[in-house]
Enzyme design. Structure first.
Site, PDB file in Angstrom:
ATOM      1  N   LYS A 210       0.829  -1.215   0.000  1.00 60.85           N
ATOM      2  CA  LYS A 210       0.000   0.000   0.000  1.00 60.85           C
ATOM      3  C   LYS A 210       0.857   1.256   0.000  1.00 60.85           C
ATOM      4  CE  LYS A 210      -1.902  -1.485   3.805  1.00 60.85           C
ATOM      5  NZ  LYS A 210      -1.335  -2.839   3.907  1.00 60.85           N
TER       6      LYS A 210
ATOM      7  N   GLN B 104      -3.175  -2.117   7.435  1.00 55.36           N
ATOM      8  CA  GLN B 104      -3.498  -3.537   7.550  1.00 55.36           C
ATOM      9  C   GLN B 104      -4.213  -4.014   6.265  1.00 55.36           C
ATOM     10  OE1 GLN B 104      -4.276  -1.534  10.720  1.00 55.36           O
ATOM     11  NE2 GLN B 104      -2.121  -1.939  10.884  1.00 55.36           N
TER      12      GLN B 104
HETATM   13  P1  GDP Z   1       2.283  -2.115   3.067  1.00 52.43           P
HETATM   14  O1  GDP Z   1       2.226  -2.346   4.527  1.00 52.43           O
HETATM   15  O2  GDP Z   1       1.056  -2.597   2.366  1.00 52.43           O
HETATM   16  O3  GDP Z   1       2.629  -0.708   2.701  1.00 52.43           O
HETATM   17  O4  GDP Z   1       3.485  -3.036   2.520  1.00 52.43           O
HETATM   18  P2  GDP Z   1       4.949  -3.180   3.179  1.00 52.43           P
HETATM   19  O5  GDP Z   1       5.705  -1.950   2.942  1.00 52.43           O
HETATM   20  O6  GDP Z   1       4.831  -3.654   4.580  1.00 52.43           O
HETATM   21  O7  GDP Z   1       5.495  -4.412   2.357  1.00 52.43           O
HETATM   22  C1  GDP Z   1       5.579  -4.394   0.977  1.00 52.43           C
HETATM   23  C2  GDP Z   1       7.047  -4.630   0.570  1.00 52.43           C
HETATM   24  O8  GDP Z   1       7.108  -4.939  -0.810  1.00 52.43           O
HETATM   25  C3  GDP Z   1       7.909  -3.396   0.751  1.00 52.43           C
HETATM   26  O9  GDP Z   1       9.190  -3.810   1.123  1.00 52.43           O
HETATM   27  C4  GDP Z   1       7.934  -2.755  -0.640  1.00 52.43           C
HETATM   28  O10 GDP Z   1       9.123  -2.021  -0.888  1.00 52.43           O
HETATM   29  C5  GDP Z   1       7.888  -3.972  -1.509  1.00 52.43           C
HETATM   30  N1  GDP Z   1       7.204  -3.801  -2.801  1.00 52.43           N
HETATM   31  C6  GDP Z   1       6.090  -3.072  -3.094  1.00 52.43           C
HETATM   32  N2  GDP Z   1       5.733  -3.267  -4.383  1.00 52.43           N
HETATM   33  C7  GDP Z   1       6.627  -4.126  -4.910  1.00 52.43           C
HETATM   34  C8  GDP Z   1       6.761  -4.746  -6.181  1.00 52.43           C
HETATM   35  O11 GDP Z   1       5.966  -4.559  -7.102  1.00 52.43           O
HETATM   36  N3  GDP Z   1       7.811  -5.599  -6.353  1.00 52.43           N
HETATM   37  C9  GDP Z   1       8.702  -5.855  -5.359  1.00 52.43           C
HETATM   38  N4  GDP Z   1       9.679  -6.717  -5.598  1.00 52.43           N
HETATM   39  N5  GDP Z   1       8.610  -5.292  -4.145  1.00 52.43           N
HETATM   40  C10 GDP Z   1       7.571  -4.452  -3.914  1.00 52.43           C
HETATM   41  P1  IMO Z   2       0.355  -2.829   7.290  1.00 58.13           P
HETATM   42  O1  IMO Z   2      -0.426  -1.546   7.348  1.00 58.13           O
HETATM   43  C1  IMO Z   2       0.695  -7.041   8.450  1.00 58.13           C
HETATM   44  C2  IMO Z   2      -1.035  -8.149  12.311  1.00 58.13           C
HETATM   45  C3  IMO Z   2      -0.087  -8.603  13.406  1.00 58.13           C
HETATM   46  C4  IMO Z   2      -0.982  -9.598  14.135  1.00 58.13           C
HETATM   47  C5  IMO Z   2      -2.349  -8.922  14.067  1.00 58.13           C
HETATM   48  C6  IMO Z   2      -2.735  -8.115  15.293  1.00 58.13           C
HETATM   49  O2  IMO Z   2       1.824  -2.653   7.237  1.00 58.13           O
HETATM   50  O3  IMO Z   2      -0.188  -3.720   6.228  1.00 58.13           O
HETATM   51  P2  IMO Z   2      -1.928  -5.770  16.253  1.00 58.13           P
HETATM   52  O4  IMO Z   2      -0.575  -5.311  16.702  1.00 58.13           O
HETATM   53  O5  IMO Z   2      -2.508  -4.944  15.161  1.00 58.13           O
HETATM   54  O6  IMO Z   2      -2.893  -5.957  17.384  1.00 58.13           O
HETATM   55  O7  IMO Z   2      -1.663  -7.251  15.658  1.00 58.13           O
HETATM   56  O8  IMO Z   2      -2.314  -8.066  12.947  1.00 58.13           O
HETATM   57  N1  IMO Z   2      -0.745  -6.818  11.715  1.00 58.13           N
HETATM   58  C7  IMO Z   2      -0.220  -6.653  10.504  1.00 58.13           C
HETATM   59  N2  IMO Z   2       0.228  -7.551   9.601  1.00 58.13           N
HETATM   60  N3  IMO Z   2       0.706  -5.720   8.148  1.00 58.13           N
HETATM   61  C8  IMO Z   2       0.219  -4.811   9.031  1.00 58.13           C
HETATM   62  O9  IMO Z   2       0.075  -3.509   8.731  1.00 58.13           O
HETATM   63  C9  IMO Z   2      -0.228  -5.255  10.293  1.00 58.13           C
HETATM   64  N4  IMO Z   2      -0.722  -4.640  11.382  1.00 58.13           N
HETATM   65  C10 IMO Z   2      -1.046  -5.600  12.236  1.00 58.13           C
HETATM   66  O10 IMO Z   2       1.053  -9.227  12.865  1.00 58.13           O
HETATM   67  O11 IMO Z   2      -1.045 -10.797  13.422  1.00 58.13           O
END
Ligand code: GDP
Ligand code: IMO
Ligand code: MG
Length: 440
Positions: free
Chosen positions: A16, A223
Site C-alpha cells: 500500500k 493492515q
Molecule cells: P504495506 O504495509 O502494504 O505498505 O506493505 P509493506 O511496505 O509492509 O510491504 C511491501 C514490501 O514490498 C515493501 O518492502 C515494498 O518495498 C515492496 N514492494 C512493493 N511493491 C513491490 C513490487 O511490485 N515488487 C517488489 N519486488 N517489491 C515491492
Molecule cells: P500494514 O499496514 C501485516 C497483524 C499482526 C498480528 C495482528 C494483530 O503494514 O499492512 P496488532 O498489533 O494490530 O494488534 O496485531 O495483525 N498486523 C499486521 N500484519 N501488516 C500490518 O500492517 C499489520 N498490522 C497488524 O502481525 O497478526
C-alpha cells in the site's frame, strides 16, 4: 477527478505504501482512517528506504495535506519519532500534517496489558505487533479511552489517567506485571500535549471544506481486509475496521464523498503472526517467496509466512469493500517460476464453500483447490509499459480479473516508483495521470 480509497485485500503488507506514494501527486489530501503504528508502509526513493507507520505515505510528496483521522490510535512518542526521521530525510513538515482531536491515545499500560493477554493465550496467541493497539481500541469501545484532545486540558487529563491507571494496575498486579505511577504518565503526556497541540484539529471539518473547494482526497488503508476486526479471520485480526466502513467512521465523512474503492493485492499471499492461512506454502517455494520478496515485517522485522495467491479470499475482500479496481503488486517475485498456483475454491468436509468462511476454526481446516497457471519466461521486474508485459503474464492477470470480478488497473513491478504499469484507460477516470507521470 475523484476521491479514492486504497486498501489492502489480504493480511496486510500488500504494498500500500508504495502505491499511495506513487499516486499521491494526483491528489491534494492523503488521509489515514484506522490502525496505528502497527502499520509499516515502505517506500523506496532512488534506493533509499523509508518506512511510514502513522503518517500517511503522501508525506513524501511536496504540498500534500496529510490527515490522521479519529479512527487511528496514537502513540505520541512514535508520532514525534516519525516526524524526526522524516525531517532527517529532508521532508518538510510544516502545516502539512493534521491529527484528529478525537483520536485515541496509546498509553504505556496498553503495551503491558497486551503482553499479559498474549502470554495467557499460550499457543493460540495472536502474534500482535506489541504496540498496544488492541488495548487502546478496547478502552475506546469501553468508554475509558483518553483522546488527543484531552491532552489540552490538564485537569481532565490528570483525572482520566488516574482513573485508568488505578484500574489497569489491579489487572497488571494480578498477573505479576509491572504497575504504573499515574503521576509519571501524567507528566509525560502533558508534555506530549505541548508537542501535539499544533497538529490537532477537527479533521471532519477540514475534509468537508477541502472537498467543497474541489480538492481531491486519497484515503490510505492500513493492515488489510482479512485483519479487519469484523470481517477478518477473527480473533487473529487487528482491532480496527480496515475495511471500507472504517473510512467514514475514522474520518467523519459521508459515504457520498467516496467515489471509488481500489484494492491492493500481492501476486501471492503473506501473513505475519498467528492464525489460519489456507494457501501457506511449507516447502522451498515458500522460502523462495520469502527471500525474493524480502518478506520481513516492516514494523517488527519478523519473517512473513508466505503462500500462493488466494483468489477466494481476494474475491471476498472485493465484495466486503465494493472494490471496482485492483492494484497488483510484486508479480516480479514470481518471475521465472515454471508454474504458479492460484487458489480458486475451498472445500470443507468434502463440500465446496460458497465464500470465504467467517470462522477461523473452519478456515483452519479448509482444503484449498488450485488452478495451475503456466509461469512467464520473460521477467516482469521493472517493466513500465503494458505492451512489454509477456503474454503469459497478461493471461494470468485476465484470469485473476475474471475470478475476482474487478479490473486490475495498476501493476507494480518493483519497489521503486518508476517500476509501475499504469493502465491509462482505467486510471484516467479516477486520477490525473499527467501529475503522476510528471513526478515519477
Ligand atoms: P504495506 O504495509 O502494504 O505498505 O506493505 P509493506 O511496505 O509492509 O510491504 C511491501 C514490501 O514490498 C515493501 O518492502 C515494498 O518495498 C515492496 N514492494 C512493493 N511493491 C513491490 C513490487 O511490485 N515488487 C517488489 N519486488 N517489491 C515491492
Ligand atoms: P500494514 O499496514 C501485516 C497483524 C499482526 C498480528 C495482528 C494483530 O503494514 O499492512 P496488532 O498489533 O494490530 O494488534 O496485531 O495483525 N498486523 C499486521 N500484519 N501488516 C500490518 O500492517 C499489520 N498490522 C497488524 O502481525 O497478526
Ligand atoms: Mg506493512
Amino acid at each position: 477527478m475523484a476521491n479514492i480509497v486504497v486498501l489492502g485485500t489480504q493480511w496486510g503488507d500488500e504494498g500500500k505504501g508504495k502505491i499511495i506514494d506513487l499516486i499521491a501527486p494526483a491528489f491534494d489530501v492523503v488521509a489515514r482512517f484506522q490502525g496505528g503504528h502497527n502499520a509499516g508502509h515502505t517506500v523506496y526513493i532512488n534506493g533509499k528506504k523509508i518506512v511510514l507507520h502513522l503518517i500517511p505515505s503522501g508525506i513524501l510528496r511536496r504540498g500534500k495535506l496529510c490527515i490522521i483521522g479519529n479512527g487511528v490510535v496514537i502513540n505520541p512518542q512514535a508520532f514525534l519519532d516519525e516526524i524526526s526521521e522524516l525531517k532527517k530525510f529532508g521532508v518538510e513538515i510544516d502545516k502539512n500534517i493534521v491529527m484528529s482531536d478525537k483520536a485515541h491515545l496509546i498509553l504505556p499500560y496498553h503495551s503491558s496489558a497486551e503482553k499479559v493477554s498474549e502470554k495467557s493465550r499460550g499457543a493460540k496467541k495472536i502474534g500482535t505487533t506489541s504496540r498496544g493497539i488492541g488495548p487502546s481500541y478496547q478502552d475506546k469501545a469501553g468508554r475509558l479511552g483518553i483522546r488527543t484532545g484531552d491532552l489540552l486540558d490538564l485537569d481532565v487529563l490528570r483525572e482520566k489517567i488516574e482513573q485508568n491507571v488505578t484500574e489497569k494496575n489491579i489487572y497488571l498486579r494480578h498477573y505479576g506485571a509491572e504497575i504504573f505511577d499515574p503521576e509519571k504518565i501524567f507528566e509525560a503526556y502533558a508534555d506530549y500535549g505541548q508537542h501535539l497541540k499544533t497538529y490537532l484539529a477537527d479533521v471532519s471539518l477540514i475534509l468537508d471544506d477541502k472537498i467543497k473547494e474541489g480538492r481531491t482526497v486519497l484515503f490510505e488503508g492500513a493492515q488489510g481486509t482479512l485483519l479487519d476486526v469484523d470481517h477478518g479471520t477473527y480473533p487473529f485480526v487487528t482491532s480496527s475496521n480496515s475495511t471500507i466502513g472504517g473510512v467514514c467512521t475514522g474520518l467523519g465523512i459521508g459515504p457520498n464523498k467516496i467515489d471509488a474503492v481500489w484494492g491492493v493485492s500481492k501476486a501471492y499471499t503473506t501473513r505475519v503472526g498467528g492464525g489460519p492461512f489456507p494457501t501457506e506454502i511449507a516447502d522451498d517455494t515458500g522460502r523462495l517467496l520469502l527471500e525474493r520478496g524480502n518478506e520481513f515485517g516492516a514494523t517488527t522485522g519478523r519473517p512473513r509466512r508466505c503462500g500462493w495467491l488466494d483468489a477466494v479470499a481476494v474475491a471476498f475482500s472485493c465484495r466486503i469493500n465494493g472494490i471496482s479496481h485492483m492494484i497488483l503488486t510484486k508479480p516480479d517475485v514470481l518471475d521465472g517460476l515454471e508454474e504458479i498456483k492460484v487458489c480458486v475454491e475451498y472445500r470443507y468436509k468434502g463440500d465446496r464453500l460458497r465464500s470465504f468462511p467467517s470462522e477461523s476454526w473452519i478456515l483452519d481446516k479448509v482444503e484449498p483447490r488450485y488452478k495451475k497457471i503456466r509461469g512467464w519466461k520473460k521477467p516482469v521486474h521493472g517493466i513500465r509499459d503494458y505492451s512489454k508485459l509477456p503474454q503469459a503474464f497478461k493471461d494470468y492477470v485476465k484470469f485473476i480479473e475474471d475470478f475476482i470480478q474487478a479490473k486490475i488497473s495498476l501493476i507494480s513491478t518493483g519497489m521503486e516508483r518508476k517500476d509501475s504499469v499504469l493502465i491509462e484507460e482505467d486510471l484516467k477516470h479516477a486520477m490525473n495521470l499527467e501529475k503522476i507521470r510528471a513526478e515519477l
